[in-house]
Scaffold this active site. Structure first.
Site, PDB file in Angstrom:
ATOM      1  N   LEU A  41       0.894  -1.150   0.000  1.00 42.25           N
ATOM      2  CA  LEU A  41       0.000   0.000   0.000  1.00 42.25           C
ATOM      3  C   LEU A  41       0.935   1.202   0.000  1.00 42.25           C
ATOM      4  O   LEU A  41       1.838   1.290   0.837  1.00 42.25           O
ATOM      5  CB  LEU A  41      -0.887  -0.033   1.249  1.00 42.25           C
ATOM      6  CG  LEU A  41      -2.143   0.818   1.282  1.00 42.25           C
ATOM      7  CD1 LEU A  41      -3.062   0.537   0.094  1.00 42.25           C
ATOM      8  CD2 LEU A  41      -2.909   0.585   2.577  1.00 42.25           C
ATOM      9  N   ASP A  42       0.743   2.091  -0.950  1.00 44.88           N
ATOM     10  CA  ASP A  42       1.652   3.225  -1.104  1.00 44.88           C
ATOM     11  C   ASP A  42       1.830   4.008   0.190  1.00 44.88           C
ATOM     12  O   ASP A  42       0.921   4.073   1.026  1.00 44.88           O
ATOM     13  CB  ASP A  42       1.137   4.183  -2.177  1.00 44.88           C
ATOM     14  CG  ASP A  42       1.115   3.569  -3.565  1.00 44.88           C
ATOM     15  OD1 ASP A  42       1.954   2.699  -3.823  1.00 44.88           O
ATOM     16  OD2 ASP A  42       0.261   3.973  -4.362  1.00 44.88           O
ATOM     17  N   HIS A  43       2.964   4.649   0.304  1.00 46.03           N
ATOM     18  CA  HIS A  43       3.302   5.523   1.430  1.00 46.03           C
ATOM     19  C   HIS A  43       2.191   6.534   1.689  1.00 46.03           C
ATOM     20  O   HIS A  43       1.851   6.818   2.835  1.00 46.03           O
ATOM     21  CB  HIS A  43       4.626   6.224   1.066  1.00 46.03           C
ATOM     22  CG  HIS A  43       5.124   7.201   2.054  1.00 46.03           C
ATOM     23  ND1 HIS A  43       4.892   8.554   1.936  1.00 46.03           N
ATOM     24  CD2 HIS A  43       5.860   7.033   3.171  1.00 46.03           C
ATOM     25  CE1 HIS A  43       5.464   9.167   2.953  1.00 46.03           C
ATOM     26  NE2 HIS A  43       6.063   8.272   3.714  1.00 46.03           N
TER      27      HIS A  43
END
Length: 178
Positions: A41-43
């Site tokens: 899950l992206d930053h």
């Protein structure tokens, strides 16, 4: 073991970071030893992240052949119309090829925790929320899909992966799944 974790905004999906200055990681949340993220899950995205100590389970959860649906609440800039929703439902063409069709619908503002930092509010630019379910996991796929139809993503929260749901977990909280 399978763990559901509500990943806060600005946290990496790994336990270490070698960048300078170091960024926040999963290490600060008291997770059990020897688990790792099943997927990413992206930053700058929030919400459900599954962690496991079982490599075969991680593979089943993340392999595109298993088409495990992932559901997101997406705050977009602009006013979604039927043609935007229809395009997402048909699948859109990205620079790495066409996406699979998605389930897409407009929703009322979901009851979510405040984001820190908050999404920048602009009086003259409307925003709206979509629920989007995809069965792929390309890099930044949801953000690229909404941008491709003219609705840039402002906030992205994953609320489900297959039968696993975020439910009442607050950012930074986790639970062992049944």
């Amino acid at each position: 073991m399978l763990i559901a974790f509500n990943k806060p905004y600005g946290v990496l999906c790994q336990f270490t970071d070698r960048s300078t200055p170091p960024r926040r990681t999963l290490a600060e949340f008291g997770l059990p030893p020897d688990v790792y993220a099943a997927g990413r899950l992206d930053h700058d995205s929030e919400g459900l992240l599954l962690l496991t100590d079982d490599g075969a389970l991680a593979h089943r959860l993340t392999d595109p052949r298993h088409k495990s649906p992932k559901t997101y609440f997406v705050q977009v800039e602009g006013e979604p119309h039927d043609d935007h929703i229809d395009a997402l439902r048909r699948g859109v063409t990205l620079n790495d090829g066409p996406t699979r069709p998605a389930k897409a619908r407009r929703i009322d503002d979901p009851a979510l925790w405040p984001r820190d930092p908050p999404v920048r509010f602009r009086k003259t630019v409307p925003d709206a929320w979509l629920e989007l379910t995809i069965s792929e996991g390309r890099n930044r796929q949801v953000r690229r899909m909404t941008a491709a139809v003219g609705l840039p993503t402002l906030r992205l929260v994953r609320v489900a992966i297959g039968a696993h749901r975020l439910d009442t977990l607050m950012p930074g909280e986790w639970r062992i799944c049944d």
